[in-house]
Design an enzyme around this catalytic site. Structure first.
Site, PDB file in Angstrom:
ATOM      1  N   SER A  30       7.700  -2.910  58.728  1.00 18.80           N
ATOM      2  CA  SER A  30       8.857  -2.809  57.833  1.00 18.80           C
ATOM      3  C   SER A  30      10.156  -2.553  58.585  1.00 18.80           C
ATOM      4  CB  SER A  30       8.677  -1.641  56.860  1.00 18.80           C
ATOM      5  OG  SER A  30       7.599  -1.880  56.017  1.00 18.80           O
ATOM      6  N   HIS A  61       9.378  -8.532  54.866  1.00 20.22           N
ATOM      7  CA  HIS A  61       8.335  -9.146  55.707  1.00 20.22           C
ATOM      8  C   HIS A  61       8.465 -10.656  55.571  1.00 20.22           C
ATOM      9  CE1 HIS A  61       5.856  -5.523  56.577  1.00 20.22           C
ATOM     10  NE2 HIS A  61       6.485  -5.089  55.507  1.00 20.22           N
ATOM     11  N   HIS A  83      -0.352  -6.908  53.804  1.00 16.18           N
ATOM     12  CA  HIS A  83      -0.953  -5.592  53.567  1.00 16.18           C
ATOM     13  C   HIS A  83      -2.173  -5.734  52.657  1.00 16.18           C
ATOM     14  CE1 HIS A  83       3.136  -4.588  54.828  1.00 16.18           C
ATOM     15  NE2 HIS A  83       2.628  -3.442  55.245  1.00 16.18           N
ATOM     16  N   TYR A  85      -2.938  -3.947  50.191  1.00 13.16           N
ATOM     17  CA  TYR A  85      -2.622  -3.747  48.767  1.00 13.16           C
ATOM     18  C   TYR A  85      -2.118  -5.018  48.089  1.00 13.16           C
ATOM     19  CZ  TYR A  85       2.127  -3.127  50.657  1.00 13.16           C
ATOM     20  OH  TYR A  85       3.298  -3.304  51.325  1.00 13.16           O
ATOM     21  N   GLU A  86      -1.842  -6.072  48.877  1.00 14.81           N
ATOM     22  CA  GLU A  86      -1.389  -7.322  48.268  1.00 14.81           C
ATOM     23  C   GLU A  86      -2.550  -8.063  47.599  1.00 14.81           C
ATOM     24  OE1 GLU A  86       1.680  -9.546  50.638  1.00 14.81           O
ATOM     25  OE2 GLU A  86       1.392  -7.862  52.000  1.00 14.81           O
ATOM     26  N   ALA A 113       5.862   1.403  59.904  1.00 13.46           N
ATOM     27  CA  ALA A 113       6.582   2.547  59.345  1.00 13.46           C
ATOM     28  C   ALA A 113       5.515   3.445  58.716  1.00 13.46           C
ATOM     29  CB  ALA A 113       7.560   2.067  58.284  1.00 13.46           C
ATOM     30  N   MET A 211       0.094   2.314  55.411  1.00 15.84           N
ATOM     31  CA  MET A 211      -0.686   1.351  54.625  1.00 15.84           C
ATOM     32  C   MET A 211      -1.041   0.086  55.417  1.00 15.84           C
ATOM     33  SD  MET A 211       1.551   1.548  51.128  1.00 15.84           S
ATOM     34  CE  MET A 211       2.279   3.098  50.568  1.00 15.84           C
ATOM     35  N   SER A 212      -1.037   0.168  56.738  1.00 13.18           N
ATOM     36  CA  SER A 212      -1.292  -1.049  57.530  1.00 13.18           C
ATOM     37  C   SER A 212      -2.021  -0.709  58.816  1.00 13.18           C
ATOM     38  CB  SER A 212       0.048  -1.725  57.858  1.00 13.18           C
ATOM     39  OG  SER A 212       0.803  -0.927  58.752  1.00 13.18           O
ATOM     40  N   ASN A 235       9.717   8.855  56.943  1.00  9.85           N
ATOM     41  CA  ASN A 235       9.887   9.907  55.918  1.00  9.85           C
ATOM     42  C   ASN A 235       8.797  10.933  56.130  1.00  9.85           C
ATOM     43  OD1 ASN A 235       8.256   7.412  54.822  1.00  9.85           O
ATOM     44  ND2 ASN A 235       7.444   9.197  53.753  1.00  9.85           N
ATOM     45  N   HIS A 247      10.882   3.260  48.990  1.00 10.53           N
ATOM     46  CA  HIS A 247      10.927   2.190  49.988  1.00 10.53           C
ATOM     47  C   HIS A 247      12.327   2.122  50.601  1.00 10.53           C
ATOM     48  CE1 HIS A 247       9.491  -1.354  52.037  1.00 10.53           C
ATOM     49  NE2 HIS A 247      10.423  -2.123  51.502  1.00 10.53           N
TER      50      HIS A 247
HETATM   51  N1  HPA Z   1       2.927   6.818  53.131  1.00 10.85           N
HETATM   52  C1  HPA Z   1       2.333   5.621  53.339  1.00 10.85           C
HETATM   53  N2  HPA Z   1       2.935   4.605  53.923  1.00 10.85           N
HETATM   54  C2  HPA Z   1       4.195   4.783  54.338  1.00 10.85           C
HETATM   55  C3  HPA Z   1       4.875   5.992  54.162  1.00 10.85           C
HETATM   56  C4  HPA Z   1       4.199   7.065  53.525  1.00 10.85           C
HETATM   57  O1  HPA Z   1       4.732   8.172  53.328  1.00 10.85           O
HETATM   58  N3  HPA Z   1       6.119   5.822  54.705  1.00 10.85           N
HETATM   59  C5  HPA Z   1       6.169   4.567  55.189  1.00 10.85           C
HETATM   60  N4  HPA Z   1       5.006   3.920  54.985  1.00 10.85           N
END
Ligand code: HPA
Length: 272
Positions: A30, A61, A83, A85-86, A113, A211-212, A235, A247
């Site tokens: 990301s 992406h 990903h 989740y897609e 990220a 998530m990747s 974050n 996001h």
């Molecule tokens: N959780 C999961 N995936 C993420 C996060 C998070 O806090 N930040 C960026 N990708």
């Protein structure tokens, strides 16, 4: 068509367009896709033109293979990733990693990220992945083994190549790039985790969550590649701070550390 055949035919299509075989692969997460523009002699091929290639759906992406040269290395970058989740299976969404292997890639740099789980981390920190916890609920190696690429029961005890991490840490220190190191836990998403899940991940020994990366690392390991993982803590994970996750915040932080991140990727290439 069998998966192995689909992979090899995508690789064949690409090989015919390339001046040489790439040895280094990269997947940019990301907000990090523009590193590809720093290569020379670029050949850009949209995923949609490559036979059998899955196409990503997430904003940020863009979805192209970018081939080019840097520091004397011929590199291929997967600009934009799919990903879990897609909705595709992990076996299908990692097809591009196997295509890179078929093209001759033996070292892959995976970037992402992520959320900070370790309470000593801060948004904007960069982290070398030392190991992972697959909490995604699946595994890309489920299904008939692809014997062409690797064994049924691959060893994962040095997946994120310790010898390369040592060289990268030393280089980062020399160049005054501050670099964390730790364990990446994968959760499927697409929702961010709950605060209880984040406490669980911390108890399990995770430093960050995302998530990747894990499916790609497992497939790369199965193919016998050396893997380097770099996470950008965009974050603090859910429940650490009294704020909502978004996001937009992920993209903002990725943007803020963009130059440091690019420097780190440059430095990684110099040790390969
Ligand atoms: N959780 C999961 N995936 C993420 C996060 C998070 O806090 N930040 C960026 N990708």
């Amino acid at each position: 068509m069998e998966l192995t055949e689909r992979i090899l035919s995508a690789a064949e299509y690409l090989r015919n367009k390339l001046p040489e075989s790439p040895r280094i692969g990269m997947i940019l997460g990301s907000g990090l896709g523009d590193y590809a523009q720093t290569l020379e002699d670029i050949i850009r091929i949209p995923y949609s033109e490559i036979p059998n290639f899955p196409v990503p759906t997430v904003p940020g992406h863009s979805g192209a293979l970018v081939f080019g040269r840097k520091y004397g290395l011929y590199i291929v970058i997967l600009q934009g990733r799919i990903h879990y989740y897609e909705g595709l299976s992990q076996r299908e969404l990692t097809l591009p990693v196997r295509v890179l292997s078929a093209l001759g890639v033996n070292t892959i740099v995976l970037t992402n990220a992520c959320g900070g789980v370790n309470l000593s981390f801060n948004p904007g920190d960069l982290m070398l992945i030392s190991d992972h916890i697959n909490f995604s609920g699946s595994n890309p190696l489920i299904g008939p083994n692809l014997d062409h690429f690797g064994p049924r029961f691959p060893d994962m005890s040095d997946l994120y190549t310790a010898s390369l991490r040592k060289m990268i840490r030393e280089k980062a220190e020399e160049n005054k790039i501050s670099l964390r190191e730790g364990v990446y836990a994968m959760y499927s998403g697409p929702n961010y985790e709950t605060p209880a899940e984040i406490r669980m991940f911390r108890t399990l020994g995770a430093d960050v969550v995302g998530m990747s990366t894990v499916p790609e690392a497992l497939v790369a390991g199965h193919c016998g590649m050396q893997v380097i993982g770099v996470s950008c803590v965009t974050n603090m994970a859910a429940g650490v701070l009294p704020v909502k996750l978004s996001h937009a915040e992920v993209m903002e932080t990725a943007d803020r550390v963009h130059d440091q991140f690019q420097k780190l990727l440059d430095l990684i290439l110099t040790v390969l």
